[in-house]
Scaffold this motif. Sequence first.
Motif, PDB file in Angstrom:
ATOM      1  N   GLN A 155      42.346  -1.248  63.100  1.00  0.00           N
ATOM      2  CA  GLN A 155      40.933  -1.284  63.507  1.00  0.00           C
ATOM      3  C   GLN A 155      40.269   0.081  63.354  1.00  0.00           C
ATOM      4  N   HIS A 156      41.054   1.144  63.598  1.00  0.00           N
ATOM      5  CA  HIS A 156      40.475   2.485  63.415  1.00  0.00           C
ATOM      6  C   HIS A 156      40.132   2.717  61.952  1.00  0.00           C
ATOM      7  N   ALA A 157      40.997   2.237  61.060  1.00  0.00           N
ATOM      8  CA  ALA A 157      40.721   2.403  59.624  1.00  0.00           C
ATOM      9  C   ALA A 157      39.465   1.621  59.256  1.00  0.00           C
ATOM     10  N   VAL A 158      39.359   0.408  59.769  1.00  0.00           N
ATOM     11  CA  VAL A 158      38.190  -0.427  59.451  1.00  0.00           C
ATOM     12  C   VAL A 158      36.917   0.258  59.946  1.00  0.00           C
ATOM     13  N   ALA A 159      36.980   0.848  61.139  1.00  0.00           N
ATOM     14  CA  ALA A 159      35.799   1.545  61.674  1.00  0.00           C
ATOM     15  C   ALA A 159      35.411   2.698  60.749  1.00  0.00           C
ATOM     16  N   ARG A 160      36.402   3.443  60.283  1.00  0.00           N
ATOM     17  CA  ARG A 160      36.133   4.584  59.394  1.00  0.00           C
ATOM     18  C   ARG A 160      35.545   4.095  58.060  1.00  0.00           C
ATOM     19  N   LEU A 161      36.112   2.978  57.543  1.00  0.00           N
ATOM     20  CA  LEU A 161      35.610   2.434  56.263  1.00  0.00           C
ATOM     21  C   LEU A 161      34.151   1.993  56.421  1.00  0.00           C
TER      22      LEU A 161
END
Length: 492
Positions: A155-161
């Motif tokens: 989820q952190h990666a998705v937020a960054r993307l």
Amino acid sequence: MSKPFGRIAPERTTPLEWAAALDAHPRIRAVEMEYGPEGNLSRIHVVPHEDTSGLGTIVEDFAVDSWRAVFEDCYDPAGSDDELEDARYRGWRDGITGLPVPAADMAEWADVTVERIARRAPRRILEIGAGFGLLMEPLVRRLRPASYTATDFSQHAVARLRELAGPLTAQSPDTEITVAEGDALARPPGDGYDMVVINSVVQYFPSVLYLEAVLRRVLPLVQPGGHVYLGDLRHPRLLGAMTALGHRRAAPGAARETLAARVARDLRLDGELAVDPGHLHQLPRCFPKVTEVESAPRRGAAPTEMTLYRYDAVLHVGCAKPDGGPEWADGGELTLERAVAAFASPSAVAFRGIPNARLTDGLRAWRDWGTSQADAGGAEAHGAGTCGTALDPELLCTLAEQAGRRPGLRWTPEGDDGRFDLWCPEEDGTRQPSCTEAPAPGDDAPPARQPVYPPGTEARRREEIRSAVAALLAPGDEPPEVVFVSWLPGAR
Ligand SMILES: C[S@@+](CC[C@H](N)C(=O)[O-])C[C@H]1O[C@@H](n2cnc3c(N)ncnc32)[C@H](O)[C@@H]1O
């Protein structure tokens, strides 16, 4: 898994008894003996037993969830970036040094990857496991594709993307950027994707079966003429050399036994998937849509784990077959001078089996501190310690490019010491030749199935089988080579 293993007294072993004894071993599914010219047993091909208990999928789910937790932790904005030069490179550590990969080397790594993908000029890109967008950002900027779909299970990666998607859309308004959670494989708009990028992700898959399951879902979404880019893959036949090199550098003065034990422990505990290029070359047998598989060591001047020990594979989906293979010359004795002369002529160049100078130190360390002579065979074959003809693939490619050539690289299919093949098409040739022939064990092998369970399971299983073979030897017998394969003709 409950068959008793009937050991045969060494003095009574005949080839038939060897076969019967190994066939009865609980860790062995099938064996085939290969005899030398004098009738001596020279090689044993072994198909290890797969786990049929159903535990495999439970362990797989557990492994995927564990990696998800690792990445959530790594990408957590509340985490510390103290030791990092550039926060985008969180979590990237070099397997040789154990230290964060320097930012300049990461930048080179990203450039090389983007270059390899951009060469195909894709218009509709799906990226699985897009992380912090190290590829999405430059690919969108450079290619301005019609669509870019980025997914990640963190989820952190998705937020960054999602954060990145805003400014990128402003810069490239014609690109439709979609960020999806999980491994959601949304049906693409139009006829399908023409590029699926799975870069530096496969090592977190729990098994080759899982990779095949991902491909089974992805391939129907790829339009004919498209590609699947499997980047930054770990090469299982080079893990020993890499681990030994790391320990040798960390403790050059340590006793041989101490280092050998550390190398063995690391290999036993290694929990990341390594996929043999030979397995990937067999995928067209399992997936008819895959018409060709290329695999190539990574380029790059920085001597990191990625440039030394990793490789990329490209699956061609419904593409026209390239021209026939080149006429290979033996690269074993190639010198830099001969290579430069060959690049200067306009004819096609194709050298096979060039010893890899980038791996000499690691292979030497593996030979010295490897856990067994059988495993260190690659180092011996390479002539680690004595080789005068090992050449640097990056240097050769750079020289070829300086001479105006378009070099292609791949691992030598049958080599287990990181030898490589290098070729350049004729100067006026418009197409690259096919350099994708299947490696050993042969053309009729079906796709390899190599489940990987908790760390070290595979290594322990192989060690047990090697010990079983050793136990059959009579005093003074030359031990046969044990070759692990995923399939044998006529195997049950
Ligand atoms: C080393 S990073 C690579 C990121 C990006 N592909 C790149 O090359 O910069 C691995 C990424 O894969 C994601 N990942 C790992 N296993 C995955 C899985 N089974 N499904 C989806 N994403 C996964 C992780 O969350 C992480 O962001």
